[in-house]
Each structure stands twice: as C-alpha cells, then as structure tokens.
Write a protein that holds these residues in place. Structure first.
Motif, short mmCIF file in Angstrom:
data_model
loop_
_atom_site.label_atom_id
_atom_site.label_comp_id
_atom_site.label_asym_id
_atom_site.label_seq_id
_atom_site.Cartn_x
_atom_site.Cartn_y
_atom_site.Cartn_z
N ILE A 119 -4.42 15.17 20.74
CA ILE A 119 -4.54 13.59 21.07
C ILE A 119 -2.96 13.26 20.75
O ILE A 119 -2.55 13.35 19.90
CB ILE A 119 -5.61 12.70 20.12
N GLY A 120 -2.53 12.52 21.55
CA GLY A 120 -1.14 11.89 21.73
C GLY A 120 0.07 12.82 22.35
O GLY A 120 1.16 12.37 22.15
N ALA A 121 -0.44 13.93 22.55
CA ALA A 121 0.48 14.96 23.22
C ALA A 121 0.34 15.43 24.48
O ALA A 121 0.86 16.36 24.93
CB ALA A 121 0.64 16.09 22.31
N LYS A 122 -0.57 14.66 25.16
CA LYS A 122 -0.92 15.12 26.61
C LYS A 122 0.17 15.06 27.78
O LYS A 122 0.33 16.04 28.29
CB LYS A 122 -1.97 14.20 27.34
N GLN A 123 1.21 14.18 27.65
CA GLN A 123 2.36 14.11 28.33
C GLN A 123 3.29 15.05 27.88
O GLN A 123 4.05 15.98 28.67
CB GLN A 123 2.72 12.71 28.63
#
Length: 898
Positions: free
Chosen positions: A244-248
């Motif tokens: 979560i929060g690191a997809k990009q």
C-alpha cells in the motif's frame, strides 16, 4: 548540380532515392527536436517540465525508431552498391561513411540504454556521449556529402538550416508560452508560508498541507480497499501482501520499496497492533479530535484526508497504509525544531504526463519520461533537508501541550536533542568521548545498502529504507525472522558495552583484579560488584523511543562452579522480568499517581525516573550480596548481560488477548571468573575513564578522582585524565586544583576547544567574565551550534553588562532549542535590565513586553513543582521505583531466582 545527378553519382535507384529523401526529412526534424530538448532543459529551470517538452521526448523516440528502420533499409542497399568502388576518392567516402554509420549505431545502442535506464549520475556518461555522438554524426554526414558532390552549396546550407531551425523555434515558443500561462504548475518544490487554516484542520497535530482543504487518502495510500486485503486483515490483524502506497514507486525503486516493506515505518498505523490498540483507547477516552495529535506521524493518510475525525475502518487501505513513500517524500518544508509532525505536506501534482494512469502502456511512457528527465522528480521527492537529522526530528521529537493533555507542556520522546547536544553531532564540548566524524541520523539508520534494481542507486547502492532501529516486535509478529536477525545484528554492532569492573570489600581498596583475593575466605561478608555499562555508538540516549513501554535491563548472575548463587534480571515463567532488575526505561505516572502502562500518553502527568544512558556516557550498576560458605579455593564467576525487549510484558498483555512472549535480545555481555587472570587490554584506560565518568554522574567524586588519576598513569600522553579531574575539582569548588589539572590538559591538547571551554567555566567561577567570553567565543569556532556554549556565553555577557550581546547569545540558544527553559528564564532578567537602563519610554515598554513574553515561555516550559508530591507518593508505595530514582543505586541480592 541537380539532386538527381547527385543521387545518380552515388548509384542510388529511384526507390532508394525516395528512402534517402524521407530519411533526411525525418533526420532534419529529429535534429530540430534534439536541439530543443538540449537547450530547452538548459535555458529554463531544471525542474521545469512542460507538456511540450515531454511530448517532444516521446516524439524523439518515435522518430528515432522510424529513422532506424529507414537507415537499415538504406545502408543495406547502399553498401552493396558502393562495395566495388576502389578509387582513392571512394576510399575517403567509405571511411567517412563508416564513421557516419558507427556514430549512428552508437546512437542506437546508447538510445536503447537510455530508454531502459535512468539519467542518473552513474549513467551520465552515456547520456552525454549520446549527445556528442549526435553532433559528430551531423558533421560526419556533411563531410560525407561534401566528398560525394565536391562541396556543399551555400544555398543548400541556408535552406537546410531554415528547415531545421524553424521547427525548433516553434517548439521553444510553445514551451515558454506554456510556462507563462501556468507558471505555478511548474513550481515543484513547494515553499509555502504557514497555512493557519490547514493547521486548524489537523490540530492538535502541527501538520499542514500546501492546499486549503483535505486531500484524498489515495494520494498517500495509492490503493483502493479490496476483498482480498480485508480478508488478509482478518486473518493476520494487518495487511502485508499489498504494498500500500508503493504501487507507482516500485516500478523504478524496487530495492528501496523492498527494504521499506519490512520496516517499522511501513507498519506505523492501524497495521501495527500495538499502535492500533493504543490509538483506539485514546479515541474512546479523549475523543477523535485529540487523536489527530498522533496522526501526523502515524496516520498521514487518515489525518490529511480528514478521516481521523470520523469512525475509522481498520480494514481499509488508508488505515493500513502506515508511512508510505509519499508520506515522507511529500513533505515540502519543516517548521523549525519543534517536532510533533511540524511539516508542510505538498499537494503538488506530479509534473510528468500519465502519472495517474492505469494503462500499462502509458505507464511505460510515464516511466520513460521520468527516467530521461529525473531532475523534476528529484526536486519534488528529495529535498536537501531529507539528508539531515532535522528531517527525522519531525516525528522523533515529541511534546505534549495543554490542547492535548488538558494539563501543561510536557516533554515526550526526543532523540533529536539527545543527538544534537552530543559528541556524535560534534555540538558538545562537554562530551566525554567524541567520534572522529560527526554523524547524522541517516548515517546509522539509513546506511548504504546494495541495490541492483533501483534506478536511484549510486555505485550500486542506496540509502537503506529498512530504517533499522530496535523494534523486533513487529517483524516477530509477521514471522519475519530475517528482519528480526537484522535488527538484532544492528543493536549488537558495537553499540554498547558492559564491563564487570570491580569488587568492593569492606575495609579494603577497590579491587579490579578479581584473582587477587580468595573470595571463599569472605564467607558471611557483604561485597559489592560494580558493572560499567557504556553507550559506545548509539547517537542518542539508550534506550530511545517510547521508553515507558520499551524494556532494557541488566541481568546479573553469580555462580560458584556450576551452582547459581544469586540472580537479578531473569525472566519469570509468565514472561515478566524480575521486578527488582536494573531497568533502563522511563517510569511515568498520571494525575492519580498510577503508572502509565498502556502507552496512554495523553494521561501523562509527570516522570518518576528516566534511567537512560546518554550518548558517549556511562552508567554504573552496583550489586551487593553476602558471600556464602564455599569450599576453600572455590572461584566465583559473574556474568552481566544487557538485554532488550520490545515491548514489556504488561503492555503486550494489554494489546493481545492471547499470551505472547516477544524475543529478548542480548545486546552485549561480560563474564569474569575470579580464578582467571586478566588479559592485557590496550584500552584498559577507557575502563577506568568510564568508571570515573559513571562515578562522577552518580555524585561519587572520591571514586571519580581515583579513576581519573589512574587514567593519567595508564595514558599520561592523553588529555582526558587531566581534563576529567579538572571537572571533578570544578564541581567540588576546588579552583586551585582545577587550574592545575587544566594546565596539564592544555599541555596535552594545546588549543583543543573542549579544554578551552572548561577554562571558560573556570574563569566564570573566578569572576573573570571577559576571559570567559574569550574562551567561549574560541570554543564556538569548533562548536558553532552548541547550545551550552551559547548559553554560557550569554550568561558571561549578562554578568559583564553586555546586554545586547547576551540577548543575541540566548536567542541563538532558542534557535537551536526553542523550548530551552533556562534561556527563556535568563532573557527575563536581561530584558528587565535593558528596560531599566534605557532613557527611551518606547524602548522601555518594548523591553518589558519582551520580558513578559520570556516569562510566559519560561512558565510554559518549566517543570511543575507541585507534581513532585505525586512522585513521592508513588515512590513510597513502590520501593524498587524509589531505588531506581536514586542517583547512586546499589541492588541488594537476596534470592537466587531466575
């Protein structure tokens, strides 16, 4: 010469000529495009990325691909046509043509590399050589054509230049028009004045955002909650499989994301069962508004989106986000040195095209643009202060004020000031030990780590995003044994040292050689064993963090052969530590004199004791016991182990209904056998120096002098023994002996700023304020950010009636430490004196107003003296807490319990 004649001269067929014409047209436009890309990034700010510029980067690749296909067709045919030509002029044409082809092939190869890799410092040579090869290619082509047609006509050059420059001018026009129409869009590194409106949104947290309203939680979490994520939460108590929060970020920073994925930062919010239990109790007892105090550092996705003021679903992506990549890298500025999440979060959108797309092909284009021109991304995501400890203080310096606790200002955890005012930061001339090089928080907690899949790597390494510290509980819960071992290795890496140093026997001198006495002959006598615990390389006090729930302690055992005689600090069967152990922790109580045991920080009223070891400092632990009847010649063996557990059993039982026992880490240990001779130790002087330091801090000046004098015998060439004796004599008020030892220290360390500082202290005591001022000003050349030197300088200026200079010095203290109560207190008197001395009524009024403000600040930050009654009340009921509150502590061992 007509164009057809030229083509015929080099044996080009009709279709071949058409390919060449097409090739030249595309090459001309590609050259225009290249000129714009090259100069456009140099004649405007490095962080300006207009849409025009980015589209031209995409066009650059498309044209290069088309051109390469045409070149392959053209060159294949052309080589066959000219292969048989052997005249001298053809040899020159072939040579230049070969160079031309070689340059183009290099452009293709380097272009593919550039397409796949980022424009980083490690890759800068490839990017520069790509540009140089393009320049050589142009001149090679002109030379090649010149040899073929025996010179190039001026008209051809003029029209060719116009064909190339005209599109370039158009591109520049679009570029600057876009900037002028929407200038604010290109301000990447947001620097905003204090946003009072958003501060009110998030109070009592001090976080702010650069906009004027809440932001969507997805800005930080980057994920929508799915059924699979909810199921994982119900199965484990936290979400782990989805980053979560690191997809990009993971597309370019695989190694950094992998490191972060196992860090305590990632598990900082409702995905941390300990925090979740505490914050839910806080919200239930004190309300949702006050829970925002925690949100800036633990729950930015919940806080900045306004969700924290509503009911929170712990099984949602935003509640499980923790501290994501953007939660830290989205911080634009830090507001002073107050801590408490005092940051401005930037709401600036990404300057790159397709940043929010879900299309995989457009994501590839986005990543290409970012890799090709990373300067804007770097300016947005990597501010200069990220490399400084001031970035860490944002969340690792905490205080509670009246709007939080309905009581008064209280200091919470504070690793920053502990570090800043230490030898590790090279800001403290009174340090006992000073490392050769100053260190920032990042040097220890973010060391360089191998990163083979991270575009930001330099020489194959990145700053580690594991943020290794001391939280073994979270990875233990996740069954992440690799992280547990890494954290334990980090804690054991020369951070602290225990040394079983001496035995006290009634009627005898202190004994450091345990083999010099037969302990079996002392049956029935009480002896004391002194153990040194030294903070070697922890850059702040040990332990740090939430010391009301952390658990560090010393385990001490005495054996006769294999028989256990005495023990302190063992674990009971229920997981609790022997309550009589020597603990390194903080004992806090509420307004009813009850211990703060559940991390209920809003209920803190005062401190009973705070037993920690400062950076570069020492603690002496003393154990007294009666020697039992032993067989003649029986040796006693002693073992001391410094142990650590995150968290104590009381707090763990509060969080979990099932009984859990978290790992205990042995940080360091020492064993002494009274029958084993001491080995020669070249650093033995440090043991005696450490003993002197610990004795001095405990108020045992006699033992401190004995130890420091012995240091001068072991290492007479070093200044430490003499300087430390001077400290003792200065404390005792023996100024003659102080001066004698200071002179010896000055001989061993001529010009040493630490020595000069203590000369300043001596001059102050002797009333030589001008000499003290000179000494402190000299010290500031080496320690320009020392709050203690500035404070002493301010006091000397005040005593010598240099009042304006005193104000300047005290304000410097407050620049470094805004909550320094003593600086505020001294300013009261300075401003009052200035008011008395000025003949101007306006100035008098101004100075008196400043004195009132200083009084208000002093009243805010000074301790509550009335709270001491609660401390005494608690200590009367709890004998061990009373013992741990003493300056010099002796533990009397009675039972041989484990």
């Amino acid at each position: 010469m007509k164009i057809n004649q030229v083509f015929q001269h080099i044996f080009l067929s009709g279709w071949h000529r058409k390919i060449l014409i097409t090739l030249l047209v595309i090459a001309g436009f590609l050259l225009s495009n290249s000129l714009y890309l090259f100069f456009g990034s140099r004649f405007s700010s490095a962080v300006v990325l207009t849409n025009t510029y980015q589209y031209m980067l995409i066009v650059h690749i498309l044209l290069a691909v088309i051109l390469t296909v045409l070149v392959l067709f053209f060159v294949t045919k052309h080589i066959v046509q000219i292969k048989s030509k052997q005249e001298e002029k053809h040899k020159k044409i072939k040579l230049v043509g070969s160079i031309l082809l070689a340059m183009y092939l290099y452009l293709v190869v380097s272009g593919v590399y550039i397409l796949l890799n980022a424009n980083t410092e490690d890759n800068r040579f490839i990017f520069i050589s790509h540009q140089i090869a393009a320049l050589v290619l142009v001149f090679s082509y002109l030379l090649h054509r010149s040899l073929v047609i025996k010179g190039i006509k001026n008209n051809g050059l003029i029209w060719g230049s116009i064909f190339i420059l005209l599109p370039t001018v158009v591109m520049f026009s679009l570029h600057y028009r876009e900037i002028n129409l929407d200038a604010e869009k290109y301000v990447i590194a947001v620097v905003s004045p204090k946003a009072d409106k958003t501060e009110q949104l998030f109070s009592p947290s001090q976080a702010r955002i650069s906009g004027d309203a809440y932001i969507p939680a997805k800005v930080i979490s980057q994920e929508q909650t799915t059924a699979a994520m909810v199921q994982e939460y119900h199965d484990k108590g936290f979400m782990e499989s989805v980053l979560i929060g690191a997809k990009q970020c993971v597309r370019c920073h695989q190694d950094s994301v992998e490191q972060w994925s196992v860090s305590a930062h990632r598990f900082a919010s409702f995905n941390n069962p300990f925090y979740r239990r505490t914050i839910e109790e806080t919200r239930k007892k004190h309300g949702k508004k006050k829970s925002q105090f925690c949100g800036a550092c633990h729950d930015p996705a919940l806080l900045l989106s306004g969700i924290m003021l509503n009911d929170i679903n712990p099984a949602s992506a935003e509640a499980q986000a923790g501290l994501t990549c953007i939660a830290c890298h989205g911080i634009a500025t830090i507001d002073g040195r107050r801590g408490n999440g005092n940051y401005l979060f930037s709401t600036s959108a990404s300057p790159y095209l397709f940043s929010d797309t879900e299309s995989s092909s457009l994501q590839l284009l986005h990543d290409y643009l970012l890799r090709a021109k990373p300067q804007a991304h770097k300016a947005q995501q990597l501010k200069p202060f990220f490399r400084q400890s001031e970035f860490c203080l944002t969340c690792h310096k905490v205080s509670l004020d009246r709007d939080v606790n309905d009581y008064r200002w209280l200091r919470g955890q504070n690793e920053y000031d502990s570090w800043h005012n230490s030898g590790h930061a090279h800001n403290q001339p009174m340090t006992w030990y000073e490392p050769n090089n100053a260190r920032q928080c990042q040097d220890c907690h973010m060391p360089f780590e191998q990163a083979d899949m991270d575009v930001s790597a330099k020489s194959g390494k990145v700053r580690s995003h594991r943020f290794l510290a001391a939280n073994t509980a979270l990875p233990f819960l996740r069954r992440d044994n690799t992280s547990v071992r890494a954290i334990e290795k980090f804690m054991q890496n020369d951070t602290l040292r225990t040394k079983i140093f001496a035995i006290h026997i009634p009627g005898r001198h202190l004994i450091t050689d345990f083999t010099s006495v037969d302990l079996s002959q002392l049956a029935g006598e009480s002896i004391q064993v002194d153990i040194i615990v030294r903070n070697l390389n922890v850059g702040h006090a040990f332990p740090g963090g939430t010391n009301d729930s952390n658990q560090a302690w010393l385990k001490f055992t005495v054996y006769a052969d294999d028989k256990l005689l005495y023990s302190s600090g063992g674990l009971n069967s229920d997981g609790f530590v022997d309550p009589g152990a020597h603990f390194y922790n903080t004992l806090l109580i509420d307004r009813n004199a009850k211990r703060i045991a559940h991390r209920n920080v809003l209920d803190i009223h005062t401190v009973v004791y705070n037993n920690v070891i400062g950076p570069g400092s020492v603690d002496i632990v003393r154990y007294s016991f009666t020697v039992p009847v032993l067989s003649p010649g029986t040796a006693l063996s002693f073992q001391a182990e410094l142990l650590w557990r995150k968290f104590n059993q009381t707090f763990t039982d509060f969080v979990f209904t099932d009984k859990l026992n978290f790992p205990v880490t042995k940080i360091t240990s020492d064993t002494v056998d009274s029958s084993t001779p001491h080995k020669n130790n070249p650093l033995a002087w440090q043991d005696y120096n450490d003993y002197g330091i610990g004795s001095y801090l405990d108020g045992d000046m006699h033992a401190a002098l004995w130890a420091f004098k012995y240091v001068t015998q072991l290492v007479p060439e070093k200044m430490e023994g003499y300087l430390n004796q001077a400290r003792v004599y200065l404390t005792q008020g023996n100024f003659l002996e102080t001066e004698k030892q200071m002179r010896l220290a000055s001989q061993k360390g001529p010009g040493n700023a630490r020595v000069v500082f203590f000369w300043g202290l001596l001059f102050e005591k002797l009333g030589k304020t001008n000499d003290a001022i000179d000494a402190y000003r000299y010290t500031l050349q080496t320690y320009p950010d020392s709050r203690d030197v500035w404070f002493r300088l301010g006091r000397s200026y005040w005593l010598s009636d240099h009042l304006q200079e005193a104000v300047t010095a005290y304000k410097k203290v407050l620049d470094i430490d805004p909550e320094n109560q003593q600086a505020h207190y001294q300013l009261i008197f300075v401003y009052q004196l200035l008011a008395e001395k000025t003949p101007s009524s306006n100035e008098k009024h101004e100075y008196l107003q400043k004195a009132q403000l200083s009084t208000k600040m002093y009243e805010k930050y000074k301790p509550d003296e009335n709270a001491q009654e609660l401390v005494y009340q608690y200590r009367r009921k709890h004998p061990h807490a009373n013992l741990m509150s003493q300056k010099l502590i002796v533990h009397t061992l009675v039972n041989k319990t484990l």
